[in-house]
Design a protein around this motif. Structure first.
Motif, mmCIF file in Angstrom:
data_model
loop_
_atom_site.group_PDB
_atom_site.id
_atom_site.type_symbol
_atom_site.label_atom_id
_atom_site.label_comp_id
_atom_site.label_asym_id
_atom_site.label_seq_id
_atom_site.Cartn_x
_atom_site.Cartn_y
_atom_site.Cartn_z
ATOM 1 N N GLN A 63 -15.455 -6.572 12.238
ATOM 2 C CA GLN A 63 -14.143 -6.274 12.810
ATOM 3 C C GLN A 63 -13.032 -6.994 12.044
ATOM 4 O O GLN A 63 -11.950 -6.429 11.813
ATOM 5 N N ASN A 64 -13.288 -8.234 11.655
ATOM 6 C CA ASN A 64 -12.271 -8.965 10.912
ATOM 7 C C ASN A 64 -12.163 -8.479 9.473
ATOM 8 O O ASN A 64 -11.068 -8.444 8.897
ATOM 9 N N ARG A 65 -13.284 -8.120 8.870
ATOM 10 C CA ARG A 65 -13.211 -7.534 7.524
ATOM 11 C C ARG A 65 -12.444 -6.213 7.588
ATOM 12 O O ARG A 65 -11.694 -5.870 6.661
ATOM 13 N N ALA A 66 -12.632 -5.481 8.682
ATOM 14 C CA ALA A 66 -11.871 -4.236 8.861
ATOM 15 C C ALA A 66 -10.377 -4.523 8.993
ATOM 16 O O ALA A 66 -9.536 -3.725 8.555
ATOM 17 N N ALA A 67 -10.033 -5.666 9.582
ATOM 18 C CA ALA A 67 -8.616 -6.019 9.708
ATOM 19 C C ALA A 67 -7.990 -6.197 8.329
ATOM 20 O O ALA A 67 -6.849 -5.777 8.092
ATOM 21 N N VAL A 68 -8.720 -6.809 7.400
ATOM 22 C CA VAL A 68 -8.204 -6.954 6.042
ATOM 23 C C VAL A 68 -8.042 -5.580 5.402
ATOM 24 O O VAL A 68 -7.036 -5.303 4.732
ATOM 25 N N ALA A 69 -9.024 -4.704 5.611
ATOM 26 C CA ALA A 69 -8.933 -3.350 5.051
ATOM 27 C C ALA A 69 -7.729 -2.607 5.608
ATOM 28 O O ALA A 69 -7.031 -1.892 4.871
ATOM 29 N N MET A 70 -7.464 -2.763 6.911
ATOM 30 C CA MET A 70 -6.334 -2.070 7.525
ATOM 31 C C MET A 70 -4.993 -2.657 7.108
ATOM 32 O O MET A 70 -3.968 -1.965 7.126
ATOM 33 N N ALA A 71 -4.988 -3.926 6.732
ATOM 34 C CA ALA A 71 -3.727 -4.554 6.334
ATOM 35 C C ALA A 71 -3.179 -3.960 5.044
ATOM 36 O O ALA A 71 -1.961 -3.971 4.815
ATOM 37 N N ILE A 72 -4.047 -3.427 4.182
ATOM 38 C CA ILE A 72 -3.631 -2.947 2.857
ATOM 39 C C ILE A 72 -2.978 -1.579 2.981
ATOM 40 O O ILE A 72 -3.593 -0.625 3.468
ATOM 41 N N ASN A 73 -1.749 -1.481 2.530
ATOM 42 C CA ASN A 73 -1.052 -0.184 2.490
ATOM 43 C C ASN A 73 -1.336 0.455 1.136
ATOM 44 O O ASN A 73 -0.659 0.187 0.147
ATOM 45 N N ARG A 74 -2.359 1.283 1.094
ATOM 46 C CA ARG A 74 -2.827 1.853 -0.169
ATOM 47 C C ARG A 74 -1.790 2.749 -0.823
ATOM 48 O O ARG A 74 -1.584 2.703 -2.043
ATOM 49 N N ALA A 75 -1.144 3.569 -0.037
ATOM 50 C CA ALA A 75 -0.166 4.497 -0.601
ATOM 51 C C ALA A 75 1.010 3.746 -1.219
ATOM 52 O O ALA A 75 1.487 4.101 -2.304
ATOM 53 N N ASP A 76 1.484 2.711 -0.541
ATOM 54 C CA ASP A 76 2.598 1.934 -1.094
ATOM 55 C C ASP A 76 2.181 1.223 -2.374
ATOM 56 O O ASP A 76 2.936 1.173 -3.347
ATOM 57 N N LEU A 77 0.973 0.654 -2.382
ATOM 58 C CA LEU A 77 0.505 -0.081 -3.558
ATOM 59 C C LEU A 77 0.398 0.839 -4.770
ATOM 60 O O LEU A 77 0.940 0.538 -5.848
ATOM 61 N N THR A 78 -0.281 1.956 -4.615
ATOM 62 C CA THR A 78 -0.515 2.825 -5.773
ATOM 63 C C THR A 78 0.765 3.493 -6.259
ATOM 64 O O THR A 78 1.018 3.566 -7.466
ATOM 65 N N SER A 79 1.590 3.971 -5.336
ATOM 66 C CA SER A 79 2.810 4.672 -5.751
ATOM 67 C C SER A 79 3.805 3.734 -6.410
ATOM 68 O O SER A 79 4.598 4.148 -7.264
ATOM 69 N N ALA A 80 3.771 2.455 -6.036
ATOM 70 C CA ALA A 80 4.706 1.500 -6.639
ATOM 71 C C ALA A 80 4.291 1.102 -8.047
ATOM 72 O O ALA A 80 5.127 0.650 -8.835
ATOM 73 N N ILE A 81 3.024 1.255 -8.387
ATOM 74 C CA ILE A 81 2.546 0.792 -9.685
ATOM 75 C C ILE A 81 2.460 1.915 -10.704
ATOM 76 O O ILE A 81 2.899 1.762 -11.855
ATOM 77 N N ALA A 82 1.909 3.061 -10.334
ATOM 78 C CA ALA A 82 1.723 4.142 -11.313
ATOM 79 C C ALA A 82 1.821 5.492 -10.624
ATOM 80 O O ALA A 82 1.428 5.637 -9.455
ATOM 81 N N PRO A 83 2.338 6.506 -11.321
ATOM 82 C CA PRO A 83 2.463 7.834 -10.721
ATOM 83 C C PRO A 83 1.100 8.476 -10.516
ATOM 84 O O PRO A 83 0.197 8.353 -11.337
ATOM 85 N N ASN A 84 0.961 9.162 -9.394
ATOM 86 C CA ASN A 84 -0.228 9.965 -9.117
ATOM 87 C C ASN A 84 -1.530 9.164 -9.116
ATOM 88 O O ASN A 84 -2.599 9.698 -9.403
ATOM 89 N N TRP A 85 -1.441 7.886 -8.804
ATOM 90 C CA TRP A 85 -2.652 7.069 -8.699
ATOM 91 C C TRP A 85 -3.317 7.394 -7.360
ATOM 92 O O TRP A 85 -2.710 7.249 -6.302
ATOM 93 N N THR A 86 -4.570 7.822 -7.394
ATOM 94 C CA THR A 86 -5.263 8.336 -6.217
ATOM 95 C C THR A 86 -5.827 7.208 -5.369
ATOM 96 O O THR A 86 -6.577 6.361 -5.863
ATOM 97 N N THR A 87 -5.491 7.197 -4.090
ATOM 98 C CA THR A 87 -6.024 6.193 -3.179
ATOM 99 C C THR A 87 -7.455 6.560 -2.766
ATOM 100 O O THR A 87 -7.920 7.676 -2.980
ATOM 101 N N ALA A 88 -8.155 5.601 -2.161
ATOM 102 C CA ALA A 88 -9.522 5.829 -1.685
ATOM 103 C C ALA A 88 -9.748 5.029 -0.416
ATOM 104 O O ALA A 88 -9.253 3.908 -0.276
#
Length: 485
Positions: free
Chosen positions: A277-302
């Motif tokens: 549950q706590n490891r899931a909290a770390v996973a949920m904390a990460i905003n994947r779309a914001d991270l990828t779009s801010a660094i490179a165009p069309n970087w695919t999240t997973a």
């Protein structure tokens, strides 16, 4: 390794975005910079071969098979092959090939070289897949058999890896598709090997030659920006910010639809990370779309470990946290952090191990901001630091099997998950293998042993004259498939 900043400063001062590169004439050798070591000549059995050395190996010391421009298998030393016994036996019939000194390549030499490479790389990145090989035998002077302990229908991808290239020691003794011209000090000058039936007196045209260098990303990008090279290979998120500062024209930047892993592997299962549950909290904390779009165009999240079903009996298994709407994840993660702090009365601190490089620093900045937002105090450490709790994995899959993803992601996974991954390796038939892979995938997802973020970011910088360059899922670009014939 910390890389000097002066090449980056130089190209940053070079100006804004330039027009598409087209200044190098098409009647000159193709100049290639591969990001990595400047020492390109290595024995295929060497451990720790980097990207630049892999490019040199594949160009000068091909294996039984190799990849084409689309990342698909094509003949190399083997002219054709057949698969028998439910993918437990591969029979390779050799073509006509010669070493760089003109002597014919024999089945005996190939068998000896492959056995040596398999033994050498058993503990490396290919180790989990090489273990399936039972025997490599010379059946006749023209035929080799590879016998497996268990069925593997996609074994050819393993034999296309540079580590399984066939050479007499260092790459200078390989069998092509290029030979190394002697007396060169500025990288390697590569000349196409003669094909059977070629006129021995004929000489390849200058544009058929390749000048290959291994160098730092900043130097490689600066060389291209100055019009002194045609291709930069091996780009990743680690050096992507340099490309943006260098002002490379968009028409020259090519992204690969690379498949693999980019995410955080759990290294320690204590403290806050002791529960799923706590490891899931770390996973949920990460905003994947914001991270990828801010660094490179069309970087695919997973959000899953497997990118597709591959050889699993089921589609990729989503973790429970992935079913939470994205806009509600950080609030739920913050709640779990507060609940933990209420019981343990102390800060939640997590050490993240990341490689060096400006791109890794950008990734760190986004990860740190996400963790701080939910009440976690992050700390950056280097790869291999014994105090690391999570480690960034950034790897393109060398093999079309879900087992590679699971074995790579399982750094400190549960004993049950590790047992299932091993069972998939040792499965007696394909039915059992596919089901063990599916079970292990579901187990890792529920255990939250790996936090997926995106697919690996891989790019090349390509001159317009190299019209045969093709993006592919392996992010692999052989030097003999850069120009249209």
């Amino acid at each position: 390794m910390v890389r000097p900043l002066f090449p980056l400063i130089a190209i940053a001062l070079a100006g804004t975005a330039c027009a598409p590169e087209g200044r190098r004439k098409d009647d000159t050798p193709v100049v290639v910079s591969a990001i990595g070591s400047a020492d390109l000549l290595v024995d295929p059995a060497s451990k720790g071969i980097d990207g630049a050395q892999a490019v040199a190996l594949a160009a000068t010391a091909q294996g039984l098979v190799r990849y084409d421009a689309n990342g698909q298998i094509e003949p190399a030393l083997a002219a054709r092959w057949n698969v028998f016994d439910d993918a437990r036996s591969y029979i390779f019939r050799l073509g006509e090939a010669r070493w760089a000194n003109g002597q014919p390549v024999t089945a005996e030499e190939i068998v000896r070289a492959l056995r040596r490479a398999v033994a050498a790389h058993g503990s490396g990145r290919l180790g989990p897949h090489l273990a399936v090989i039972d025997e490599i035998v010379e059946m006749t002077p023209q035929v080799i058999e590879v016998r497996l302990k268990h069925p593997r229908p996609d074994l050819l991808n393993l034999f296309a890896q540079p580590e399984l290239s066939v050479a007499r020691g260092r790459a200078i003794g390989g069998a092509g598709p290029f030979r190394i011209m002697p007396g060169q000090r500025d990288g390697l000058l590569l000349r196409p090997m003669e094909e059977p039936g070629d006129d021995p007196a004929a000489k390849p045209a200058p544009e058929q030659h390749v000048r290959l260098r291994g160098e730092w990303a900043a130097a490689a990008i600066a060389r291209f920006r100055a019009g002194a090279s045609d291709l930069v290979l091996g780009g990743s998120v680690l050096d992507w910010p340099i490309v943006e500062q260098a002002g490379i024209a968009p028409e020259n930047i090519r992204f690969d639809p690379a498949m693999g892993l980019f995410g955080l592997a759990v290294l320690r299962r204590d403290g806050f990370l002791s529960t799923p549950q706590n490891r899931a909290a770390v996973a949920m904390a990460i905003n994947r779309a914001d991270l990828t779009s801010a660094i490179a165009p069309n970087w695919t999240t997973a959000e899953t470990i497997l990118p597709a079903q591959l050889d699993s009996a089921a589609p990729p298994a989503p973790a429970a946290w992935a079913t939470v709407p994205p806009d509600a994840r950080q609030a739920l993660a913050a709640q779990r952090v507060r609940e933990w702090q209420a019981v343990h009365r102390g800060p939640v601190e997590i050490a993240l191990a990341l490689p060096a490089g400006p791109g890794a620093t950008l990734v760190w900045g986004h990860l740190a901001a996400s963790l701080i937002a939910v009440g976690i105090t992050p700390r950056r450490v280097g790869l291999g630091d014994p105090q690391a709790d999570l480690e960034l994995i950034d790897a393109v899959a060398p093999y079309d099997s879900g087992r590679w993803y699971l074995a790579t992601a399982c750094r400190a996974c549960s004993e049950d998950a590790a047992t299932l991954i091993a069972a998939a390796r040792d499965a007696p038939d394909l039915y059992n293998r596919t089901h063990r892979i599916a079970e292990a995938d579901a187990m890792l997802a529920s255990d939250v042993s790996f936090l997926p973020i995106a697919q690996p970011l891989r790019y090349s910088i390509v001159a317009l004259r190299l019209s045969a360059w093709r993006g592919n899922a392996r992010a692999w670009h052989p030097l003999n498939h850069l120009r249209k014939e």
